[in-house]
Write a protein that holds these residues in place. Structure first.
Motif, PDB file in Angstrom:
ATOM      1  N   ALA A  83      32.797  39.033  -9.685  1.00  0.00           N
ATOM      2  CA  ALA A  83      32.898  37.637 -10.140  1.00  0.00           C
ATOM      3  C   ALA A  83      33.195  36.713  -8.965  1.00  0.00           C
ATOM      4  CB  ALA A  83      33.967  37.506 -11.221  1.00  0.00           C
ATOM      5  N   ILE A  84      34.114  37.120  -8.104  1.00  0.00           N
ATOM      6  CA  ILE A  84      34.456  36.306  -6.932  1.00  0.00           C
ATOM      7  C   ILE A  84      33.247  36.189  -6.003  1.00  0.00           C
ATOM      8  CG2 ILE A  84      35.855  36.237  -4.826  1.00  0.00           C
ATOM      9  CD1 ILE A  84      38.162  37.447  -6.568  1.00  0.00           C
ATOM     10  N   ASP A  85      32.561  37.299  -5.778  1.00  0.00           N
ATOM     11  CA  ASP A  85      31.402  37.298  -4.899  1.00  0.00           C
ATOM     12  C   ASP A  85      30.275  36.428  -5.472  1.00  0.00           C
ATOM     13  OD1 ASP A  85      30.007  38.254  -2.549  1.00  0.00           O
ATOM     14  OD2 ASP A  85      28.781  39.430  -3.940  1.00  0.00           O
ATOM     15  N   GLU A  86      30.014  36.537  -6.765  1.00  0.00           N
ATOM     16  CA  GLU A  86      28.934  35.762  -7.374  1.00  0.00           C
ATOM     17  C   GLU A  86      29.263  34.281  -7.476  1.00  0.00           C
ATOM     18  OE1 GLU A  86      27.259  37.418 -10.910  1.00  0.00           O
ATOM     19  OE2 GLU A  86      26.592  39.203  -9.842  1.00  0.00           O
ATOM     20  N   TYR A  87      30.542  33.953  -7.468  1.00  0.00           N
ATOM     21  CA  TYR A  87      30.958  32.558  -7.522  1.00  0.00           C
ATOM     22  C   TYR A  87      30.485  31.782  -6.298  1.00  0.00           C
ATOM     23  CZ  TYR A  87      34.196  28.686  -8.527  1.00  0.00           C
ATOM     24  OH  TYR A  87      34.740  27.469  -8.815  1.00  0.00           O
ATOM     25  N   ARG A  88      30.410  32.493  -5.173  1.00  0.00           N
ATOM     26  CA  ARG A  88      29.927  31.877  -3.935  1.00  0.00           C
ATOM     27  C   ARG A  88      28.468  31.478  -4.125  1.00  0.00           C
ATOM     28  NH1 ARG A  88      32.620  36.595  -1.903  1.00  0.00           N
ATOM     29  NH2 ARG A  88      34.502  35.997  -0.783  1.00  0.00           N
ATOM     30  N   GLY A  89      28.177  30.224  -3.978  1.00  0.00           N
ATOM     31  CA  GLY A  89      26.791  29.768  -4.041  1.00  0.00           C
ATOM     32  C   GLY A  89      26.153  29.818  -5.416  1.00  0.00           C
ATOM     33  N   ALA A  90      26.955  29.993  -6.466  1.00  0.00           N
ATOM     34  CA  ALA A  90      26.400  30.067  -7.821  1.00  0.00           C
ATOM     35  C   ALA A  90      25.836  28.717  -8.243  1.00  0.00           C
ATOM     36  CB  ALA A  90      27.484  30.512  -8.808  1.00  0.00           C
ATOM     37  N   SER A  91      24.838  28.762  -9.127  1.00  0.00           N
ATOM     38  CA  SER A  91      24.301  27.531  -9.704  1.00  0.00           C
ATOM     39  C   SER A  91      25.409  26.859 -10.509  1.00  0.00           C
ATOM     40  CB  SER A  91      23.107  27.853 -10.594  1.00  0.00           C
ATOM     41  OG  SER A  91      23.495  28.719 -11.646  1.00  0.00           O
ATOM     42  N   PRO A  92      25.319  25.557 -10.742  1.00  0.00           N
ATOM     43  CA  PRO A  92      26.400  24.848 -11.444  1.00  0.00           C
ATOM     44  C   PRO A  92      26.741  25.436 -12.820  1.00  0.00           C
ATOM     45  CG  PRO A  92      24.909  23.268 -10.459  1.00  0.00           C
ATOM     46  CD  PRO A  92      24.282  24.630 -10.282  1.00  0.00           C
ATOM     47  N   ASP A  93      25.745  25.843 -13.589  1.00  0.00           N
ATOM     48  CA  ASP A  93      26.015  26.414 -14.911  1.00  0.00           C
ATOM     49  C   ASP A  93      26.736  27.759 -14.791  1.00  0.00           C
ATOM     50  OD1 ASP A  93      23.541  27.397 -13.847  1.00  0.00           O
ATOM     51  OD2 ASP A  93      22.955  28.145 -15.827  1.00  0.00           O
ATOM     52  N   TYR A  94      26.289  28.589 -13.869  1.00  0.00           N
ATOM     53  CA  TYR A  94      26.901  29.905 -13.685  1.00  0.00           C
ATOM     54  C   TYR A  94      28.317  29.764 -13.128  1.00  0.00           C
ATOM     55  CZ  TYR A  94      26.987  34.937 -12.654  1.00  0.00           C
ATOM     56  OH  TYR A  94      27.299  36.270 -12.616  1.00  0.00           O
ATOM     57  N   ARG A  95      28.494  28.817 -12.227  1.00  0.00           N
ATOM     58  CA  ARG A  95      29.820  28.560 -11.655  1.00  0.00           C
ATOM     59  C   ARG A  95      30.792  28.138 -12.764  1.00  0.00           C
ATOM     60  NH1 ARG A  95      30.882  27.712  -6.186  1.00  0.00           N
ATOM     61  NH2 ARG A  95      32.867  26.714  -5.794  1.00  0.00           N
TER      62      ARG A  95
END
Length: 191
Positions: free
Chosen positions: A162-174
């Motif tokens: 979750a922390i890794d995917e948060y980096r650079g995530a699209s606004p909806d995913y973030r």
């Protein structure tokens, strides 16, 4: 018969659409229960319920795969994820005939794709995807792993992911990650 799930009513011809792989396709399974997971997207549902404004494609959320026996295996990546994602969601399971324009997909059990439109030959209304998934679990047609039953190793992996995917995530995913995995805020992932 091959199956495809959608929240869109009245489809008579399935058309290829661009998904996460950026190629226009239609995805199917020859197991009806395997398409139940496509009746709802946790990212889209969370954002829409909270009034999060978003334009463009919704990030896809997929916490499922297949167990050693080839059954669809849905894993709750956060408490009550199954209910949170599927309860109260209705949709349709469309059926198409197998044909020479449909082919197996990428070594995924019971998965098929088509690059051309496919004529719908059956339609089943699913009034509540959550109830349908629980029924499929009781019938032994899918496996559901509750968050409480995940190993500590898996829970640690979820935190890191979750922390890794948060980096650079699209606004909806973030937004979704912040809502369901609040520990992502305040980490170095925000930078």
């Amino acid at each position: 018969m091959l199956y495809h799930a959608s929240q869109t009513p009245g489809i008579t011809m399935l058309e290829p659409r661009v998904s996460n792989d950026n190629v226009p396709r239609i995805y199917f399974s020859d197991k009806r229960e395997n398409v139940l997971v496509y009746l709802s997207n946790a990212v889209e549902k969370t954002c829409k319920e909270d009034g999060f404004a978003h334009t463009g494609k919704w990030q896809k959320w997929a916490s499922y795969g297949f167990n050693k026996d080839g059954l669809l295996r849905f894993e709750e990546y956060y408490e009550n994820a199954l209910e949170d994602t599927y309860k109260g969601v209705s949709g349709y399971i469309y059926g198409v005939q197998e044909s020479d324009t449909v082919r197996p997909y990428a070594n995924i059990a019971n998965a098929f794709i088509a690059d051309t439109p496919q004529k719908v030959v059956s339609c089943e209304f699913v009034p509540d995807a959550f109830c349908a998934m629980l029924e499929a679990e009781r019938a032994g047609k899918i496996e559901i792993v509750r968050y409480a039953d995940l190993s500590e190793r898996m829970k640690d992996w979820l935190v890191r992911t979750a922390i890794d995917e948060y980096r650079g995530a699209s606004p909806d995913y973030r937004y979704f990650l912040e809502k369901k995995f609040p520990y992502v805020r305040g980490t170095d992932a925000e930078k």
